[in-house]
Design a protein around this motif. Structure first.
Motif, PDB file in Angstrom:
ATOM      1  N   TYR A 130      -6.537   1.912  -0.259  1.00 31.12           N
ATOM      2  CA  TYR A 130      -5.259   1.086  -0.854  1.00 31.12           C
ATOM      3  C   TYR A 130      -4.852   2.419  -1.840  1.00 31.12           C
ATOM      4  O   TYR A 130      -5.953   2.507  -2.866  1.00 31.12           O
ATOM      5  N   SER A 131      -3.511   2.538  -2.159  1.00 32.53           N
ATOM      6  CA  SER A 131      -3.195   3.424  -3.328  1.00 32.53           C
ATOM      7  C   SER A 131      -1.861   2.753  -3.850  1.00 32.53           C
ATOM      8  O   SER A 131      -1.142   2.191  -2.918  1.00 32.53           O
TER       9      SER A 131
ATOM     10  N   THR B  92      -1.719   7.022 -10.508  1.00 35.87           N
ATOM     11  CA  THR B  92      -2.070   6.860  -9.395  1.00 35.87           C
ATOM     12  C   THR B  92      -3.279   6.049  -9.491  1.00 35.87           C
ATOM     13  O   THR B  92      -4.431   6.496  -9.853  1.00 35.87           O
ATOM     14  N   ASN B  93      -3.413   4.937  -8.523  1.00 35.79           N
ATOM     15  CA  ASN B  93      -4.608   4.006  -8.589  1.00 35.79           C
ATOM     16  C   ASN B  93      -5.219   4.034  -6.898  1.00 35.79           C
ATOM     17  O   ASN B  93      -4.252   3.904  -6.233  1.00 35.79           O
ATOM     18  N   ARG B  94      -6.126   3.937  -6.866  1.00 37.26           N
ATOM     19  CA  ARG B  94      -7.079   4.050  -5.379  1.00 37.26           C
ATOM     20  C   ARG B  94      -8.325   2.997  -5.367  1.00 37.26           C
ATOM     21  O   ARG B  94      -9.041   3.255  -6.346  1.00 37.26           O
TER      22      ARG B  94
ATOM     23  N   ASN C 201       0.829  -1.049  -0.069  1.00 37.28           N
ATOM     24  CA  ASN C 201      -0.049   0.022   0.029  1.00 37.28           C
ATOM     25  C   ASN C 201       0.904   1.183   0.164  1.00 37.28           C
ATOM     26  O   ASN C 201       1.759   1.532   0.722  1.00 37.28           O
ATOM     27  N   GLY C 202       0.705   2.147  -1.031  1.00 33.31           N
ATOM     28  CA  GLY C 202       1.389   3.560  -1.008  1.00 33.31           C
ATOM     29  C   GLY C 202       2.802   3.411  -1.937  1.00 33.31           C
ATOM     30  O   GLY C 202       3.283   4.314  -1.765  1.00 33.31           O
TER      31      GLY C 202
END
Length: 244
Positions: free
Chosen positions: A190-191, A171-173, A121-122
């Motif tokens: 979650y990114s 960027t995916n979230r 995550n991140g």
């Protein structure tokens, strides 16, 4: 003789015509009392709950005693401690008939955790992933991406893998959710940054890109422009380090 209330009458008459009558009322009861354990107006049959419960224990025409985990329990008292509980109840009527009953149930208020995510995550990755793997608690029965709805069932070792995740460049979230057998759920934001392309680099002079083999009749001040602000930039001029 049938069950119920009976009237017995005895009459005695002697030779002189004297008479004596005696009546007695008796009750025949061969049936053990009916014992009820009620929760929210319905018979309590649950074995796993994610909320406190208050159990009503009752029996008609009988004395009821109850214990919860070996301690006296008062009918209607709220049970709000997490863990396994055993309710033991006895109903005894005036004829001595006994009806026992024992219930075991679990109260679980703790939602499952989501951990050990891969990709992390991140994080920032340089190749396009297609799945998210991780682990959760042993009692979790479902892990999902809320939107779009992608669901995984954890394995016996509590690991899971969400497949066909629609990652894209940049960027995916997503919101991840885990749910356990009791119905408790927890969510994780979650990114992930995906960069599969190399950064673009331009060498400019006076705001205009310099083409290869350009001839200048004056001194110039090159300016470097690149697309990724997090990239590490190194430059040389005729093989020597150069700082534009």
């Amino acid at each position: 003789v049938a069950e119920g209330v009976l009237l017995i009458t005895v009459r005695a008459t002697d030779s002189l015509g004297h008479e004596e009558t005696v009546t007695r009322t008796v009750t025949i009861d061969r049936t053990a009392p009916a014992l009820e354990i009620i929760e929210s107006g319905a018979p309590f049959t649950a074995t796993l709950l994610n909320r406190p419960v208050a159990l009503l224990v009752r029996a008609a025409d009988a004395t009821v005693t109850a214990t919860l985990d070996g301690q006296p329990y008062t009918s209607g008292t709220t049970i709000a401690t997490e863990g396994s509980h055993t309710l033991s109840v006895e109903a005894r009527d005036c004829a001595g008939h006994l009806t026992p009953r024992t219930l075991t149930f679990v109260l679980d208020f703790t939602p499952p955790a989501i951990r050990n995510l891969n990709p992390a995550n991140g994080a920032t990755v340089g190749t396009m992933p297609t799945s998210i793997a991780g682990s959760t608690d042993a009692d979790a029965v479902r892990v999902e991406i809320v939107t779009p709805n992608i669901v995984a069932t954890p394995a016996g070792d509590a690991t899971f893998q969400l497949t066909s995740v629609p990652f894209a460049e940049g960027t995916n979230r997503f919101t991840l959710r885990a749910t356990d057998r009791a119905g408790n759920s927890a969510e994780v934001a979650y990114s992930l940054i995906v960069r599969t392309a190399a950064p673009t680099v331009d060498i400019l002079e006076g705001g205009t890109p310099i083409a290869a083999n350009t001839l200048f009749a004056r001194a110039i001040t090159p300016v470097i422009r690149y697309s990724d602000p997090n990239a590490t930039l190194t430059a040389t001029l005729n093989g020597a380090a150069f700082s534009p």
